[in-house]
Write an enzyme that holds these catalytic residues in place. Structure first.
Site, short mmCIF file in Angstrom:
data_model
loop_
_atom_site.label_atom_id
_atom_site.label_comp_id
_atom_site.label_asym_id
_atom_site.label_seq_id
_atom_site.Cartn_x
_atom_site.Cartn_y
_atom_site.Cartn_z
N ASP A 192 0.87 -1.16 0.00
CA ASP A 192 0.00 0.00 0.00
C ASP A 192 0.92 1.22 0.00
O ASP A 192 1.62 1.47 0.98
CB ASP A 192 -0.89 -0.02 1.24
CG ASP A 192 -1.80 1.19 1.34
OD1 ASP A 192 -1.63 2.16 0.57
OD2 ASP A 192 -2.69 1.18 2.22
N VAL A 193 0.92 1.98 -1.10
CA VAL A 193 1.89 3.08 -1.23
C VAL A 193 1.64 4.20 -0.24
O VAL A 193 2.52 5.06 -0.05
CB VAL A 193 1.91 3.64 -2.66
CG1 VAL A 193 2.36 2.57 -3.66
CG2 VAL A 193 0.56 4.24 -3.05
N TYR A 237 -8.93 15.24 -7.50
CA TYR A 237 -7.99 14.52 -8.36
C TYR A 237 -6.99 15.47 -9.00
O TYR A 237 -5.78 15.23 -8.99
CB TYR A 237 -8.77 13.77 -9.44
CG TYR A 237 -7.91 12.93 -10.35
CD1 TYR A 237 -7.36 11.73 -9.91
CD2 TYR A 237 -7.65 13.33 -11.66
CE1 TYR A 237 -6.58 10.95 -10.75
CE2 TYR A 237 -6.88 12.56 -12.50
CZ TYR A 237 -6.34 11.37 -12.05
OH TYR A 237 -5.55 10.61 -12.89
#
Length: 260
Positions: free
Chosen positions: A58-59, A147
């Site tokens: 999981d970055v 985003y």
């Protein structure tokens, strides 16, 4: 040796279970790289298929990122890092919840930052880091506030990293695709509309494929272009060059219809 040969290099690709990440891992492996596929989702079958290695990560978790680099560098230095992991959300600003913004930032921004933080100590022979941003970072679209902001942050981080890590022989760039034909795009509520708009806005009239993004990432990863660093490269079928003929024609028809 062929152009853009990656033989003898270790490459880490995040978000490698699908889309841009999977296309990139596949292309790098075909160019001779030893590829580490990192993702929260299981990419073990894909890794086996291309002769790579899957590491669950999981970055947004610093310990997981640290462990990823330790595993990738267990038998030698890392040469290439592609940070393609990302999440998307839609919602206009008055409805945007802070918790949702933070969720997007944890992956899209914190994830990139953690990679930039931990990669250099394992890139002892220099190399290339490429972050996947988006055309949304430089072009505002309604409903893409979270985003677009996260991807604009990726541009800023990439430029700072290029300056800081240049003396170590590490090049840092980012790519900014327009809409890409990936599972993430099709999962979006307005994904099909976005795809249609991208085609209409682009002078080439096409939607970008994951393989086409991977081709640009391959170019930036290879030793054949050692002087490119600190850049944000658009991949948009010409959309930022100007209005496409199709878009202008539709606008003229709409204005004519309204006038009459």
């Amino acid at each position: 040796m062929s152009f853009f040969d990656l033989s003898g290099k270790t490459a880490i690709v995040t978000g490698a279970a699908s889309g841009i990440g999977l296309a990139t891992a596949t292309r790098f492996a075909s160019a001779g790289a030893k590829v580490v596929l990192a993702d929260r989702s299981d990419a073990s079958e894909a890794a086996a298929r291309i002769g790579g290695r899957f590491v669950a990560a999981d970055v947004s978790d610093e310990e997981a990122v640290r462990d990823l680099f330790e595993a990738a560098a267990s038998d030698g230095p890392v040469h290439v890092l592609v940070q393609a992991a990302g999440v998307m959300t839609e919602g206009e600003l008055p409805e945007l919840e802070l918790a949702e913004l933070e969720r997007v930032f944890r992956v899209n921004v914190h994830g990139v930052l953690l990679g930039l933080k931990h990669a250099p100590k394992h890139m002892t022979e220099g190399g290339s880091i490429i972050n996947v941003a988006s055309l949304a970072a430089t072009s505002g679209l309604p409903g893409y506030g979270a985003y677009a902001t996260s991807k604009a942050a990726v541009l800023g981080l990439s430029r700072v990293a290029a300056v800081e890590y240049g003396p170590l022989g590490i090049r840092v760039n980012c790519v900014c695709p327009s809409s890409v034909d990936t599972p993430m795009l099709h999962a979006q509520e307005n994904g099909e509309l976005e795809a249609a708009l991208s085609r209409a806005a682009a002078p080439l009239g096409t939607l970008i494929s994951p393989a086409e993004v991977a081709a640009l990432l391959h170019f930036l990863a290879a030793d054949d272009c050692p002087q490119i660093s600190g850049q944000a490269l658009n991949l948009d079928a010409g959309a930022t060059a100007g209005y496409s003929g199709e878009l202008l024609e539709r606008l003229i028809m709409s204005l004519t219809s309204t006038a009459t």
